[in-house]
Design an enzyme around this catalytic site. Sequence first.
Site, PDB file in Angstrom:
ATOM      1  N   ASN A   1       0.803  -1.232   0.000  1.00 28.37           N
ATOM      2  CA  ASN A   1       0.000   0.000   0.000  1.00 28.37           C
ATOM      3  C   ASN A   1       0.830   1.275   0.000  1.00 28.37           C
ATOM      4  O   ASN A   1       0.454   2.274  -0.623  1.00 28.37           O
ATOM      5  CB  ASN A   1      -0.917   0.023   1.229  1.00 28.37           C
ATOM      6  CG  ASN A   1      -1.954  -1.091   1.211  1.00 28.37           C
ATOM      7  OD1 ASN A   1      -2.305  -1.602   0.147  1.00 28.37           O
ATOM      8  ND2 ASN A   1      -2.435  -1.475   2.385  1.00 28.37           N
TER       9      ASN A   1
ATOM     10  N   HIS B   1      -6.222  -4.664 -14.397  1.00 32.83           N
ATOM     11  CA  HIS B   1      -4.951  -4.095 -14.882  1.00 32.83           C
ATOM     12  C   HIS B   1      -5.051  -3.596 -16.324  1.00 32.83           C
ATOM     13  O   HIS B   1      -4.039  -3.320 -16.958  1.00 32.83           O
ATOM     14  CB  HIS B   1      -3.816  -5.121 -14.716  1.00 32.83           C
ATOM     15  CG  HIS B   1      -3.418  -5.330 -13.283  1.00 32.83           C
ATOM     16  ND1 HIS B   1      -2.554  -6.315 -12.875  1.00 32.83           N
ATOM     17  CD2 HIS B   1      -3.775  -4.663 -12.147  1.00 32.83           C
ATOM     18  CE1 HIS B   1      -2.400  -6.252 -11.551  1.00 32.83           C
ATOM     19  NE2 HIS B   1      -3.131  -5.265 -11.094  1.00 32.83           N
TER      20      HIS B   1
END
Length: 323
Positions: free
Chosen positions: A99, A198
């Site tokens: 993250n 993606h």
Amino acid sequence: MAKSAASSVVRCLQLLTVAAVLAGAAAGGGLSTSFYSKKCPDVQSIVRAGVASAVAAEKRMGASILRMFFHDCFVNGCDASILLDDTATFTGEKNAGPNANSVRGYEVIDAIKARVEASCNATVSCADILALAARDAVNLLGGPSWTVYLGRRDARTASQSDANANLPGPGSSLATLVTMFGNKGLSARDMTALSGAHTVGQARCATFRNRIYNDGNINATFASLRQQTCPLAGGDAALAPIDVQTPEAFDNAYYKNLMARQGLFHSDQELFNGGSQDALVKKYSGNAAMFTADFAKAMVRMGAISPLTATQGEVRLDCRKVN
Ligand code: HEM
Ligand SMILES: *[C@@H]1O[C@H](CO)[C@@H](O)[C@H](O)[C@H]1NC(C)=O
Ligand SMILES: *[C@@H]1O[C@H](CO)[C@@H](O)[C@H](O)[C@H]1NC(C)=O
């Protein structure tokens, strides 16, 4: 006679009602599509408007919000744990490896939350706002839409170590991906469909350097194109689009790229490298409607990972901190 016929009709309706409730629960993991229809009737339009203005300002933000939802759901369920800020006495998930310096868009969720609170305070969870925002982000980038199951509540805790352990890395093998999604109750097919996310967004050089310098199954023209902005040493933070064809459109180009050995991450190309997902990648690359239908279904399943419901957790007033 008439009386008994009437009572069996009633009985039959009762059974149907029970069946419908059970079906709803099974589809949504204890969540429901009408959760806020009386309590906060404008929530869906408020979220949509907030995501629309963020995406109008910067298309990539749609991708970033979608990823944030994935990173929330895979770490102890879709409970907005990812949104909690670290404090002097609390370590949350924002600075976990997968993250830190890459998940973005927290301020977009804050702005939406403020508008939702103004419309109906202390009612709508941050976890549900994120689930709606991810759906709207996909749709605003040209992808499908779907009905979002609602009623999640917000965690009072977060786990940096679980974020480090449960989110797959870009060097993952196909076997690892199948196992990690399986651990969340998602099939290999769900995994391959969700990876189609993606088709939008960007990635830092550090996440794909190994692939473009060291992998064998990569198109050489594509590898040298990416090497131009991602040097062997340094430049870790330099961004490249994940989908080389249409990086801002939610389409099925991701699968076409895989077939051309132009997946950006090692983990992407694992889905088309002679293994169990090759046939599905081929189908999605030739059938955009099949991809978007499967993606939408898989997003609903991902959104149902271990939600807090009823009296569990809380409805946070500020998504960054517990009440
Ligand atoms: C299958 C396993 C997955 C792996 C290994 C993976 C890995 C990654 C990595 C390494 C990045 C770049 C992060 C950076 O720059 O530091 C990325 C970006 C991204 N991922 Fe994944 N991911 C996976 C699955 C998913 C799923 C399931 C979704 C959503 C449903 C998703 C959505 C995204 C999006 C939209 C971006 C771009 C974000 C942006 O531009 O801000 N990923 N992913
Ligand atoms: C919600 O708004 C009402 C009315 O303005 C107010 O009385 C109440 O304290 C608020 N609740 C919270 C938790 O902010
Ligand atoms: C690699 O990609 C380029 C650009 O898309 C293409 O022209 C070329 O034919 C590809 N090469 C191979 C070996 O697939």
